[in-house]
Motif scaffolding. Structure first.
Motif, PDB file in Angstrom:
ATOM      1  N   ALA A 330       3.618 -14.895 -40.274  1.00 19.15           N
ATOM      2  CA  ALA A 330       3.652 -16.253 -40.821  1.00 19.15           C
ATOM      3  C   ALA A 330       3.192 -17.260 -39.771  1.00 19.15           C
ATOM      4  O   ALA A 330       3.126 -16.956 -38.576  1.00 19.15           O
ATOM      5  N   ASN A 331       2.904 -18.474 -40.248  1.00 16.05           N
ATOM      6  CA  ASN A 331       2.591 -19.596 -39.373  1.00 16.05           C
ATOM      7  C   ASN A 331       3.732 -20.606 -39.451  1.00 16.05           C
ATOM      8  O   ASN A 331       4.134 -20.999 -40.550  1.00 16.05           O
ATOM      9  N   PRO A 332       4.252 -21.060 -38.300  1.00 11.05           N
ATOM     10  CA  PRO A 332       5.342 -22.048 -38.363  1.00 11.05           C
ATOM     11  C   PRO A 332       4.823 -23.412 -38.815  1.00 11.05           C
ATOM     12  O   PRO A 332       3.758 -23.865 -38.379  1.00 11.05           O
ATOM     13  N   LEU A 333       5.569 -24.047 -39.709  1.00  6.37           N
ATOM     14  CA  LEU A 333       5.177 -25.345 -40.256  1.00  6.37           C
ATOM     15  C   LEU A 333       6.028 -26.448 -39.633  1.00  6.37           C
ATOM     16  O   LEU A 333       7.241 -26.297 -39.495  1.00  6.37           O
ATOM     17  N   ALA A 334       5.379 -27.555 -39.307  1.00 11.65           N
ATOM     18  CA  ALA A 334       6.077 -28.675 -38.677  1.00 11.65           C
ATOM     19  C   ALA A 334       6.619 -29.669 -39.692  1.00 11.65           C
ATOM     20  O   ALA A 334       7.222 -30.665 -39.309  1.00 11.65           O
ATOM     21  N   ARG A 335       6.390 -29.431 -40.980  1.00 15.41           N
ATOM     22  CA  ARG A 335       6.939 -30.313 -42.008  1.00 15.41           C
ATOM     23  C   ARG A 335       7.497 -29.452 -43.133  1.00 15.41           C
ATOM     24  O   ARG A 335       7.046 -28.327 -43.366  1.00 15.41           O
ATOM     25  N   PHE A 336       8.544 -29.993 -43.797  1.00 16.58           N
ATOM     26  CA  PHE A 336       9.210 -29.245 -44.852  1.00 16.58           C
ATOM     27  C   PHE A 336       8.430 -29.413 -46.156  1.00 16.58           C
ATOM     28  O   PHE A 336       8.305 -30.523 -46.682  1.00 16.58           O
ATOM     29  N   GLY A 337       7.900 -28.328 -46.646  1.00 17.57           N
ATOM     30  CA  GLY A 337       7.121 -28.351 -47.870  1.00 17.57           C
ATOM     31  C   GLY A 337       6.709 -26.942 -48.249  1.00 17.57           C
ATOM     32  O   GLY A 337       7.147 -25.953 -47.642  1.00 17.57           O
ATOM     33  N   VAL A 338       5.875 -26.825 -49.251  1.00 19.00           N
ATOM     34  CA  VAL A 338       5.440 -25.517 -49.736  1.00 19.00           C
ATOM     35  C   VAL A 338       4.302 -25.014 -48.860  1.00 19.00           C
ATOM     36  O   VAL A 338       3.277 -25.697 -48.732  1.00 19.00           O
ATOM     37  N   PRO A 339       4.432 -23.846 -48.225  1.00 17.28           N
ATOM     38  CA  PRO A 339       3.321 -23.314 -47.429  1.00 17.28           C
ATOM     39  C   PRO A 339       2.250 -22.696 -48.316  1.00 17.28           C
ATOM     40  O   PRO A 339       2.506 -22.294 -49.455  1.00 17.28           O
ATOM     41  N   THR A 340       1.045 -22.646 -47.780  1.00 22.92           N
ATOM     42  CA  THR A 340      -0.039 -21.970 -48.486  1.00 22.92           C
ATOM     43  C   THR A 340       0.155 -20.462 -48.385  1.00 22.92           C
ATOM     44  O   THR A 340       0.907 -19.980 -47.528  1.00 22.92           O
ATOM     45  N   PRO A 341      -0.506 -19.679 -49.236  1.00 22.95           N
ATOM     46  CA  PRO A 341      -0.363 -18.220 -49.124  1.00 22.95           C
ATOM     47  C   PRO A 341      -0.731 -17.683 -47.750  1.00 22.95           C
ATOM     48  O   PRO A 341      -0.170 -16.675 -47.298  1.00 22.95           O
ATOM     49  N   GLU A 342      -1.689 -18.340 -47.058  1.00 20.25           N
ATOM     50  CA  GLU A 342      -2.069 -17.882 -45.723  1.00 20.25           C
ATOM     51  C   GLU A 342      -0.983 -18.192 -44.698  1.00 20.25           C
ATOM     52  O   GLU A 342      -0.895 -17.507 -43.663  1.00 20.25           O
ATOM     53  N   GLU A 343      -0.181 -19.235 -44.954  1.00 19.91           N
ATOM     54  CA  GLU A 343       0.865 -19.611 -44.004  1.00 19.91           C
ATOM     55  C   GLU A 343       2.164 -18.851 -44.223  1.00 19.91           C
ATOM     56  O   GLU A 343       3.035 -18.844 -43.357  1.00 19.91           O
ATOM     57  N   MET A 344       2.308 -18.219 -45.379  1.00 18.58           N
ATOM     58  CA  MET A 344       3.516 -17.442 -45.654  1.00 18.58           C
ATOM     59  C   MET A 344       3.477 -16.102 -44.924  1.00 18.58           C
ATOM     60  O   MET A 344       2.419 -15.557 -44.624  1.00 18.58           O
ATOM     61  N   GLY A 345       4.669 -15.580 -44.667  1.00 15.25           N
ATOM     62  CA  GLY A 345       4.796 -14.232 -44.141  1.00 15.25           C
ATOM     63  C   GLY A 345       5.441 -13.317 -45.167  1.00 15.25           C
ATOM     64  O   GLY A 345       5.710 -13.712 -46.311  1.00 15.25           O
ATOM     65  N   TYR A 346       5.706 -12.101 -44.735  1.00 14.87           N
ATOM     66  CA  TYR A 346       6.317 -11.118 -45.644  1.00 14.87           C
ATOM     67  C   TYR A 346       7.223 -10.215 -44.827  1.00 14.87           C
ATOM     68  O   TYR A 346       6.895  -9.808 -43.690  1.00 14.87           O
ATOM     69  N   CYS A 347       8.375  -9.891 -45.381  1.00 20.57           N
ATOM     70  CA  CYS A 347       9.255  -8.913 -44.749  1.00 20.57           C
ATOM     71  C   CYS A 347       9.783  -7.965 -45.823  1.00 20.57           C
ATOM     72  O   CYS A 347       9.991  -8.360 -46.976  1.00 20.57           O
ATOM     73  N   ASP A 348       9.986  -6.733 -45.430  1.00 20.60           N
ATOM     74  CA  ASP A 348      10.463  -5.725 -46.373  1.00 20.60           C
ATOM     75  C   ASP A 348      11.953  -5.866 -46.657  1.00 20.60           C
ATOM     76  O   ASP A 348      12.407  -5.580 -47.762  1.00 20.60           O
ATOM     77  N   GLU A 349      12.714  -6.312 -45.634  1.00 17.34           N
ATOM     78  CA  GLU A 349      14.164  -6.334 -45.819  1.00 17.34           C
ATOM     79  C   GLU A 349      14.801  -7.398 -44.933  1.00 17.34           C
ATOM     80  O   GLU A 349      14.456  -7.543 -43.763  1.00 17.34           O
ATOM     81  N   VAL A 350      15.721  -8.149 -45.516  1.00 13.97           N
ATOM     82  CA  VAL A 350      16.596  -9.071 -44.781  1.00 13.97           C
ATOM     83  C   VAL A 350      18.019  -8.720 -45.173  1.00 13.97           C
ATOM     84  O   VAL A 350      18.354  -8.729 -46.366  1.00 13.97           O
ATOM     85  N   ARG A 351      18.843  -8.406 -44.182  1.00 11.84           N
ATOM     86  CA  ARG A 351      20.224  -8.032 -44.509  1.00 11.84           C
ATOM     87  C   ARG A 351      21.152  -8.524 -43.401  1.00 11.84           C
ATOM     88  O   ARG A 351      20.715  -8.848 -42.290  1.00 11.84           O
TER      89      ARG A 351
END
Length: 575
Positions: A330-351
């Motif tokens: 992912a790319n860190p965003l400096a403002r709170f809002g909806v990221p673009t698909p390129e700025e999003m990351g993905y993880c298989d599991e959060v627990r």
């Protein structure tokens, strides 16, 4: 003998307050004394039986450690010659990640061995030429001492050959617990091209309580706190990373809002709620299931994140936030809002897991074995297209914070040794076997060196014996008898199938109680990276030559006005 005629005072070159030192007694011998004192500080911390130092830095923070890199970093050394040694050790830390104490000890010993030669009348340039000849002989001889190398970077047994010795130097007696953890973590985070291995891919998290035997390796990123939201688990989720607070924006200056009646007050508060709800709804509609923020999460934001079933994790360290971005792509965003698909990351599991009574959050990607078990069908199609890097966390347990800090330094040394091995995979005998063999090789070179340079070459060879003497002193045995045994073992010729302890691989057994005892370092599995010793010998010699060739010191007056009196108590200036 020429008579020195005093000269009349000439024109003043410098401003008032300058110090001008020159000559053998005022400059060279004083520099040697300063480096000797510097090496004496860290010398007793060398080896598996090294003593701990208690250092209180300028911020009143306490360090109890035998790690020379930490000791040198927290000491405020002001002498210029000693600072040259400190800079050489710091460069060794940056280049090889280990061997900082090696540089300080060898550099100080080389200068100590040069002192009697200077008093005999040798010029510093003549000693420098002899040291350069000895350095060339040492580096050439070190290349011939290679006895093994790391063959497979994914095999933990191969990595343990070098990691075990590096960890034992800091945590003697605990290397059988820590070294397998380091080898397992390094093997899991090693890329296909081992030369691109990044030490930041192995992270350490310290959790108080329990013992060192309860430490373990976790594939993924571990945060030592639970999520701030009610939901604690997610699978196959998109991740949005924010370096800003997840809260309503606030102005930098104070503002005044004039409300005339109750309806205006309701509209004002409902406006904030509707804006936050709209922002969280847009994140949910974009498919974001996990958000990670580098600052706080507001109460209103937590309320709507719980309503839309989104996991929120707080990460206060910007370095950990950077590591997480590499893990999830992912790319860190400096403002709170909806990221673009390129700025999003993905993880298989959060627990969320519980380790020793503390709740921790784990963000990870599934391993190849887990994907082969049928989990690959759960992953969305875009998951394989996101660039991610493997990251492994070593969770350390311990009773005190100082014990955890020392264990972390041992883990860092083990990881840095593997980094040095990715550049040069060769290994040499440890336990001071390589140093004693180099001393023998340099002595042989001195016998063949004509002229006055052979005195300096012999001094270099004698200086290489300082590590054996230091280990003997720290173990508590007679270091003179120990060095004599090692010299005899390295000069004797090995007889095939005789079983005698002779040859270039003979080192010191630190498990001896009263009498000095030797062992075969290769048979005992005590191996050191060749690259670490090569750079350490080179940096120590260059630092010693730099100090040796200084014949004058000119120091300016310290800038600034008069120092204020120390404020021992409040209102100190009142009558």
């Amino acid at each position: 003998m020429a008579l020195r005629v005093p000269q009349a005072a000439g024109p003043q070159l410098f401003k008032e307050g300058y110090k001008n030192l020159e000559g053998l007694e005022e400059v060279i011998l004083r520099n040697i004394q300063a480096t000797k004192e510097m090496s004496e500080i860290t010398r007793t911390s060398f080896g598996p039986n090294g003593r701990n130092k208690m250092v209180v830095n300028h911020l009143d923070k306490l360090f109890v450690t035998s790690d020379a890199a930490t000791i040198i970093r927290e000491l405020e050394v002001v002498h210029p010659a000693a600072r040259l040694m400190v800079m050489a050790s710091q460069q060794q830390e940056a280049e090889a990640g280990d061997g900082t104490n090696y540089v300080v000890i060898l550099g100080g010993e080389l200068l100590q061995r040069a002192e009697p030669l200077l008093r005999m009348g040798l010029h510093p340039s003549e000693i420098a030429r002899g040291y350069e000849l000895a350095l060339a002989s040492a580096l050439e001889g070190l290349e011939t001492l290679s006895v093994d190398k790391v063959g497979s970077w994914a095999d933990t047994d191969e990595l343990l050959k070098a990691v075990r010795t590096a960890v034992a130097a800091k945590q003697y007696g605990q290397e059988e617990l820590l070294a397998p953890l380091v080898a397992q973590a390094v093997a899991a985070s090693m890329p296909k091209d081992h030369t691109r291995f990044n030490v930041d891919n192995v992270r350490v998290v310290k959790i108080m309580g329990g013992g060192l035997s309860q430490s373990r390796v976790v594939h993924g990123m571990v945060f030592p706190q639970a999520p701030v939201t009610a939901r604690h688990r997610a699978e196959c989720a998109r991740v949005a990373v924010f370096s800003c607070p997840v809260d309503m924006g606030q102005t930098e200056t104070k503002g005044t809002v004039l409300l005339h009646n109750a309806s205006e007050m309701l509209e004002y508060t409902q406006g904030e709620e509707s804006q936050m709800e709209q922002a969280v709804r847009e994140l949910h509609d974009a498919g974001v299931g996990v958000i990670v923020c580098g600052s706080g999460v507001g109460e209103l934001a937590i309320h709507f994140l719980n309503r839309f079933d989104i996991v929120a994790v707080r990460c206060s360290s910007k370095f950990d936030l950077r590591r997480l971005c590499r893990v999830v792509g992912a790319n860190p965003l400096a403002r709170f809002g909806v990221p673009t698909p390129e700025e999003m990351g993905y993880c298989d599991e959060v627990r969320t897991d519980e380790i020793g009574g503390d709740r921790v959050t784990i963000i990870r990607q599934w391993t190849a074995e887990e994907l082969a078990d049928g989990r690959a069908a759960k992953r969305p199609a875009f998951a394989d297209r996101i660039q991610r890097s493997p990251l492994v966390t070593i969770v350390l347990r311990g009773a005190t914070q100082n014990a955890l800090d020392d264990a972390e330094r041992a883990v860092d040394d083990g990881v840095n040794v593997v980094k040095a091995l990715t550049k040069d995979a060769r290994l040499v005998p440890g336990a001071c076997a390589a140093e004693m063999e180099l001393a023998r090789i340099i002595h042989t070179t001195a016998e063949r060196t004509p002229g006055i340079n052979q005195h300096a070459v012999k001094a270099f060879a004698t200086a290489m014996e300082v590590f054996a003497r230091t280990l003997g002193d720290n173990v508590g045995v007679d270091s003179t008898a120990l060095v004599a045994k090692l010299i005899a073992a390295h000069h004797a010729k090995a007889v095939p199938e005789s079983g005698s302890l002779v040859g270039p691989a003979i080192g010191i057994d630190v498990n001896c109680e009263h009498e000095p005892r030797l062992l075969d370092a290769v048979a005992a599995g005590i191996l050191d990276p060749l690259a670490v010793k090569l750079w350490a010998i080179r940096y120590a010699t260059q630092a010693a030559l730099t100090v040796l060739q200084v014949d004058q010191i000119v120091m300016a007056k310290t800038a600034g006005g008069p120092k204020l009196p120390k404020q021992q108590q409040a209102h100190w200036d009142e009558d």
